[in-house]
Design a protein around this motif. Structure first.
Motif, PDB file in Angstrom:
ATOM      1  N   ILE A  74      -7.010  21.900   3.238  1.00 19.04           N
ATOM      2  CA  ILE A  74      -6.173  20.885   3.870  1.00 19.04           C
ATOM      3  C   ILE A  74      -6.546  19.579   3.182  1.00 19.04           C
ATOM      4  CG2 ILE A  74      -5.577  19.696   6.010  1.00 19.04           C
ATOM      5  CD1 ILE A  74      -4.793  22.643   6.058  1.00 19.04           C
ATOM      6  N   HIS A  75      -5.558  18.831   2.734  1.00 15.26           N
ATOM      7  CA  HIS A  75      -5.853  17.624   1.972  1.00 15.26           C
ATOM      8  C   HIS A  75      -5.028  16.447   2.474  1.00 15.26           C
ATOM      9  CE1 HIS A  75      -2.215  18.582  -0.488  1.00 15.26           C
ATOM     10  NE2 HIS A  75      -2.610  19.804  -0.236  1.00 15.26           N
ATOM     11  N   LEU A  76      -5.591  15.271   2.272  1.00 13.68           N
ATOM     12  CA  LEU A  76      -4.934  14.027   2.641  1.00 13.68           C
ATOM     13  C   LEU A  76      -4.775  13.193   1.387  1.00 13.68           C
ATOM     14  CD1 LEU A  76      -3.927  12.007   4.814  1.00 13.68           C
ATOM     15  CD2 LEU A  76      -6.277  11.169   4.937  1.00 13.68           C
ATOM     16  N   PRO A  77      -3.540  13.050   0.891  1.00 16.04           N
ATOM     17  CA  PRO A  77      -3.342  12.254  -0.314  1.00 16.04           C
ATOM     18  C   PRO A  77      -3.432  10.761   0.006  1.00 16.04           C
ATOM     19  CG  PRO A  77      -1.253  13.172   0.441  1.00 16.04           C
ATOM     20  CD  PRO A  77      -2.325  13.690   1.350  1.00 16.04           C
ATOM     21  N   PHE A  78      -4.132  10.029  -0.838  1.00 19.05           N
ATOM     22  CA  PHE A  78      -4.207   8.575  -0.698  1.00 19.05           C
ATOM     23  C   PHE A  78      -2.957   8.018  -1.378  1.00 19.05           C
ATOM     24  CE2 PHE A  78      -8.736   9.838  -0.544  1.00 19.05           C
ATOM     25  CZ  PHE A  78      -8.974   9.441   0.755  1.00 19.05           C
ATOM     26  N   SER A  79      -1.898   7.886  -0.599  1.00 18.61           N
ATOM     27  CA  SER A  79      -0.565   7.602  -1.125  1.00 18.61           C
ATOM     28  C   SER A  79      -0.037   6.257  -0.653  1.00 18.61           C
ATOM     29  CB  SER A  79       0.387   8.700  -0.653  1.00 18.61           C
ATOM     30  OG  SER A  79       0.481   8.654   0.774  1.00 18.61           O
ATOM     31  N   ASP A  80       1.107   5.879  -1.215  1.00 23.76           N
ATOM     32  CA  ASP A  80       1.800   4.666  -0.771  1.00 23.76           C
ATOM     33  C   ASP A  80       2.116   4.764   0.723  1.00 23.76           C
ATOM     34  OD1 ASP A  80       1.744   4.178  -3.484  1.00 23.76           O
ATOM     35  OD2 ASP A  80       3.891   3.800  -3.670  1.00 23.76           O
ATOM     36  N   ALA A  81       2.591   5.915   1.153  1.00 27.23           N
ATOM     37  CA  ALA A  81       2.971   6.092   2.558  1.00 27.23           C
ATOM     38  C   ALA A  81       1.761   5.919   3.479  1.00 27.23           C
ATOM     39  CB  ALA A  81       3.594   7.470   2.764  1.00 27.23           C
ATOM     40  N   LEU A  82       0.614   6.432   3.082  1.00 28.36           N
ATOM     41  CA  LEU A  82      -0.582   6.290   3.911  1.00 28.36           C
ATOM     42  C   LEU A  82      -1.029   4.829   3.955  1.00 28.36           C
ATOM     43  CD1 LEU A  82      -2.794   7.532   5.649  1.00 28.36           C
ATOM     44  CD2 LEU A  82      -4.064   8.045   3.550  1.00 28.36           C
ATOM     45  N   ALA A  83      -1.013   4.143   2.811  1.00 27.68           N
ATOM     46  CA  ALA A  83      -1.388   2.721   2.779  1.00 27.68           C
ATOM     47  C   ALA A  83      -0.448   1.906   3.670  1.00 27.68           C
ATOM     48  CB  ALA A  83      -1.370   2.194   1.341  1.00 27.68           C
ATOM     49  N   GLN A  84       0.846   2.176   3.593  1.00 27.17           N
ATOM     50  CA  GLN A  84       1.823   1.466   4.407  1.00 27.17           C
ATOM     51  C   GLN A  84       1.622   1.774   5.887  1.00 27.17           C
ATOM     52  OE1 GLN A  84       3.995  -0.866   3.467  1.00 27.17           O
ATOM     53  NE2 GLN A  84       4.627  -1.132   5.584  1.00 27.17           N
ATOM     54  N   GLY A  85       1.393   3.034   6.226  1.00 19.82           N
ATOM     55  CA  GLY A  85       1.168   3.417   7.619  1.00 19.82           C
ATOM     56  C   GLY A  85      -0.072   2.754   8.205  1.00 19.82           C
ATOM     57  N   LEU A  86      -1.134   2.704   7.417  1.00 22.20           N
ATOM     58  CA  LEU A  86      -2.355   2.030   7.880  1.00 22.20           C
ATOM     59  C   LEU A  86      -2.090   0.545   8.108  1.00 22.20           C
ATOM     60  CD1 LEU A  86      -5.063   3.674   5.589  1.00 22.20           C
ATOM     61  CD2 LEU A  86      -4.771   4.010   8.051  1.00 22.20           C
ATOM     62  N   ALA A  87      -1.366  -0.074   7.194  1.00 17.58           N
ATOM     63  CA  ALA A  87      -1.056  -1.501   7.322  1.00 17.58           C
ATOM     64  C   ALA A  87      -0.228  -1.771   8.580  1.00 17.58           C
ATOM     65  CB  ALA A  87      -0.326  -1.996   6.079  1.00 17.58           C
ATOM     66  N   GLU A  88       0.739  -0.912   8.841  1.00 25.56           N
ATOM     67  CA  GLU A  88       1.577  -1.086  10.033  1.00 25.56           C
ATOM     68  C   GLU A  88       0.756  -0.908  11.304  1.00 25.56           C
ATOM     69  OE1 GLU A  88       4.799   1.660   9.472  1.00 25.56           O
ATOM     70  OE2 GLU A  88       5.670   0.444   7.856  1.00 25.56           O
ATOM     71  N   ASN A  89      -0.092   0.098  11.338  1.00 24.63           N
ATOM     72  CA  ASN A  89      -0.904   0.345  12.525  1.00 24.63           C
ATOM     73  C   ASN A  89      -1.994  -0.695  12.724  1.00 24.63           C
ATOM     74  OD1 ASN A  89       0.348   2.673  13.629  1.00 24.63           O
ATOM     75  ND2 ASN A  89      -0.502   3.878  11.969  1.00 24.63           N
ATOM     76  N   ALA A  90      -2.423  -1.338  11.660  1.00 21.74           N
ATOM     77  CA  ALA A  90      -3.438  -2.380  11.759  1.00 21.74           C
ATOM     78  C   ALA A  90      -2.818  -3.733  12.090  1.00 21.74           C
ATOM     79  CB  ALA A  90      -4.219  -2.484  10.452  1.00 21.74           C
ATOM     80  N   ALA A  91      -1.492  -3.797  12.126  1.00 25.68           N
ATOM     81  CA  ALA A  91      -0.765  -5.027  12.432  1.00 25.68           C
ATOM     82  C   ALA A  91      -1.207  -6.167  11.517  1.00 25.68           C
ATOM     83  CB  ALA A  91      -0.928  -5.404  13.904  1.00 25.68           C
TER      84      ALA A  91
END
Length: 172
Positions: A74-91
């Motif tokens: 099971i892998h988690l890619p360090f992607s644009d989508a993950l960076a954007q999602g983290l930014a949104e959740n971190a407000a």
């Protein structure tokens, strides 16, 4: 992590590995995002092969007699989508952003492809020609990534934004 271990213990998955039932493994891979199913010899049977900078959890699938049937990753890619999602959740404030850095190379978001240091204390760093106040933290140590460089999360605030805020304070 739990997904990999649960899958490895699932009777249906163990049976699919033992019988080389690729359709069942393909169906399971479609249900579990970012999963890969490998034969004992390392052949990809189903799912997505992890990218070069992905966080991974590998679990062996073993028969009751102890014979290795295969591996699940099971892998988690360090992607644009993950960076954007983290930014949104971190407000984050407008202009602030997160970036993933492997070694000294920005790997996401894609529009910041450049080199930068990963500061463990706030300091200025230039990324893709723009100066930011940056601070980072290691997410994946190099030794965990099998010889690959460590992957860090770096928070970036444009220096111009900081200068403008400081200028407003001075004028008050």
């Amino acid at each position: 992590v739990d997904d990999a271990e649960s899958l490895a213990r699932a009777t249906q998955v163990q049976r699919a590995f033992a019988e080389r039932d690729r359709p069942t493994l393909l169906e399971t891979a479609a249900e579990v995002p970012h999963s890969a199913f490998f034969s004992p010899k390392g052949e990809l049977l189903a799912g997505q092969r992890p990218g070069p900078h992905a966080a991974m959890r590998e679990v062996k699938v073993v028969a009751a007699n102890g014979r290795l049937l295969g591996r699940i990753v099971i892998h988690l890619p360090f992607s644009d989508a993950l960076a954007q999602g983290l930014a949104e959740n971190a407000a984050l404030k407008e202009g602030d952003r997160f970036a993933f850095v492997a070694g000294d190379q920005v790997i996401a978001p894609g529009n910041l492809r450049s080199r930068t240091d990963v500061p463990d204390r706030p300091q200025y760093a230039t990324v893709d020609g723009v100066t930011y106040r940056a601070v980072g933290t290691e997410l994946l140590a190099g030794e965990q990534a099998e010889g690959r460089p460590p992957v860090s999360l770096v928070a970036l605030t444009p220096k111009a934004q900081i200068d403008a805020a400081a200028g407003n304070l001075r004028s008050r």
